[in-house]
Scaffold this motif. Sequence first.
Motif, mmCIF file in Angstrom:
data_model
loop_
_atom_site.group_PDB
_atom_site.id
_atom_site.type_symbol
_atom_site.label_atom_id
_atom_site.label_comp_id
_atom_site.label_asym_id
_atom_site.label_seq_id
_atom_site.Cartn_x
_atom_site.Cartn_y
_atom_site.Cartn_z
ATOM 1 N N PHE B 34 0.847 -1.248 -0.073
ATOM 2 C CA PHE B 34 -0.285 -0.047 0.047
ATOM 3 C C PHE B 34 0.855 1.306 0.029
ATOM 4 O O PHE B 34 0.591 2.111 -0.800
ATOM 5 C CB PHE B 34 -1.127 -0.101 1.055
ATOM 6 N N ILE B 338 -4.592 -7.747 0.716
ATOM 7 C CA ILE B 338 -5.027 -6.710 1.613
ATOM 8 C C ILE B 338 -4.567 -5.422 0.854
ATOM 9 O O ILE B 338 -5.144 -4.234 0.875
ATOM 10 C CB ILE B 338 -4.762 -6.942 2.991
ATOM 11 N N GLY B 339 -3.211 -5.527 0.541
ATOM 12 C CA GLY B 339 -2.518 -4.254 0.009
ATOM 13 C C GLY B 339 -3.202 -3.881 -1.259
ATOM 14 O O GLY B 339 -3.251 -2.624 -1.584
ATOM 15 N N ILE B 342 -6.511 -2.344 -0.671
ATOM 16 C CA ILE B 342 -6.338 -0.834 -0.267
ATOM 17 C C ILE B 342 -5.725 0.047 -1.605
ATOM 18 O O ILE B 342 -6.316 1.220 -1.740
ATOM 19 C CB ILE B 342 -5.407 -0.678 1.145
ATOM 20 N N SER B 343 -4.905 -0.388 -2.054
ATOM 21 C CA SER B 343 -4.155 0.338 -3.145
ATOM 22 C C SER B 343 -5.278 0.701 -4.207
ATOM 23 O O SER B 343 -5.241 1.924 -4.913
ATOM 24 C CB SER B 343 -3.157 -0.429 -3.662
ATOM 25 N N TYR B 345 -8.566 0.792 -4.142
ATOM 26 C CA TYR B 345 -9.577 1.785 -3.487
ATOM 27 C C TYR B 345 -8.982 3.056 -3.582
ATOM 28 O O TYR B 345 -9.453 4.195 -4.048
ATOM 29 C CB TYR B 345 -10.040 1.382 -2.005
ATOM 30 N N LEU B 346 -7.783 3.149 -3.100
ATOM 31 C CA LEU B 346 -7.060 4.411 -3.072
ATOM 32 C C LEU B 346 -6.633 5.063 -4.299
ATOM 33 O O LEU B 346 -6.639 6.513 -4.552
ATOM 34 C CB LEU B 346 -5.832 4.751 -2.327
#
Lengths: 225, 413
Positions: B34, B338-339, B342-343, B345-346
């Motif tokens: 992330f 997970i990373g 999140i990445s 989404y961002l």
Amino acid sequence: MLAKIENLVKDYYLGKTTVHALRELSFGIEKGEFLSIVGPSGSGKTTLLNLIGCLDLPTKGDVFINGKNVSHLSDNEATNLRLKTIGFIFQSFNLIPVLNVYENIEFPLLLLGIKAGQRKEAVVSMAQKVGLHEYLIHKPDELSGGQRQRVAIARALVGNPLLVLADEPTANLDGETGHIIIDLMLEMNRELGTTFVFSTHDEMVIKHAQRKIFLHDGKIDRIEE
Amino acid sequence: MFLLILAFKNILRHKRRTILNITALAINVAGIVFFTAFYRGRIVDNYDRTINYLTSHIQIHNPLYETEKRRLPLDLTIKDSKKIKNDLKNHEWIRGVSERVEFAIIVNNGLDQMPCLGIGIQPEEERNIGILPEVITGGDYLVPGEEGILIGSKMAELLNLKVGDIVFLYVTTSLNQPNLFETEVRGIFHYGFPMLDKYVIHCSYDFIREYLNMPEGATKMMIMLKDRRLIPEMMNYLSEYNLKEYSGELQINRWEYFAQPLIEDVKGDTFFMGIFFFILVLVGLFGIINSMSTSVFERTQEIGTIRAVGTRRDQTVRLFLFETLAISLIGVMIGWIIGFAISLYLARAGIPLGQAFSETEMMAVPMGEKLYAVLGIWEYLGTLLLGLCAGLIGGISPALRASRLKIVDALRK
């Protein structure tokens, strides 16, 4: 003669003190024999079995198995010899807890590189011989002490070793189960012709042996046929 | 193969411990994935905005201009700028070429005044250089040769100016003579970058040249390429062109030359990110070492048994390494998921920086109101490598210890 022990000495060092575990032991083990090493705690029974089983190196003297001196083998040579020639049965069963009965019995065959079909045949056949064919998928913690020791016997015999060494195989079992286990070992000895050497200090168990070597303070006290 | 199976069974033996180890590694890997994507997003954003707002990809100057640039010299021009532009504008790698004049100017509204930087631009060519036409928030964009200026939103606010107002402009000509003239505020732009919104005015290149009494040529030429990755090839092409046509007398620089503080900032941040990642990996590594050492201690008798039964030392080492590698691989894969989530989404939603943050005058680099993560592949390959190394390094010492146990001692435990 399957094995020959000549002038075997084993000393342990505890700080500055030298403990003489075995003192100049010499005797022979015949093929197909059912031999008992008898003696009180600290008499050197386990040490003797460890040296015959190439688990430890003697301080002095020699162990011959099938005419070959195995006293000073390298670690890999000794491991290979144990895998192909010797089966072990331990007092506290020493099964691998994450493996089920089938997998515990199969373990030496995997190390030997036996093919899957032959392995299955050998494991099922051995499980039947020791009366555990209905428990093949059970984990060791789901078995009684006697059943666990049967698994250990099956594991020791499945690779068709020449010699099985059993260190106080009945010590953690009640009297009746102990008898059953010794009877099973005797049956395997007769049926398969495998040589058994077991240590014990249980008088009830001793009587099953064809020959008894009595140890005291690391020395042979007497030999009884 | 059976060692692999046994290893898998062993890692399920203490589920809670295994889950804790895997979780620690997964969090580390997710963090690295992330933060790398986020950091890449920041760099890409900073670089793109710097290029689009300030520097373009490549600039051409008079060779003496750089040493004198603090006084914004009008006499140090590229005499052949028009010809150079015509030579280059149709090149396949080039999106746009534009001539510019940069000069010092004072803007006066009749009551107050502000010193600022004037930039004479070629309005049509500039459409392919930067984003000025897109950030006009009021009034009109410039028309070639026509009068009028574009001022930034902050300047408009400070000088209380609006579209259509008349301003007085005070400049010093190339002959070092003062010149005062009036013109109209044609439009207001808002980059969201105070350095431009407060201190810069734009006007037509042809219009301002007359008031500046400029000699032939532009003070700088801006070249924007179709892709940033073409810069090295274009620099080679321009070097050959420079040698052939101008005996190497033009000064040609990549955008990084004009963005040294940013480049240094990125280098420093990358170093600290490296340290941060190293600490994350170290935490995971110690977790594995601790867990495997405990495992060897707990399984001493079992190690003795498998060795007695006929397992070689190297097989014992492999068994333990398989266990640590399996834990590492599972941790890395969960961390990836997970990373990545999140990445991703961002990368779509971005992290809001807030207007106050992005428009603070402390910011030396143009930034938007949101920062977007940029996904890449290297963080995944890197974390896989780090995970495998952590597994190997974390497992090797306990594995060797297990294999070197004296069998008789191990059996006695």
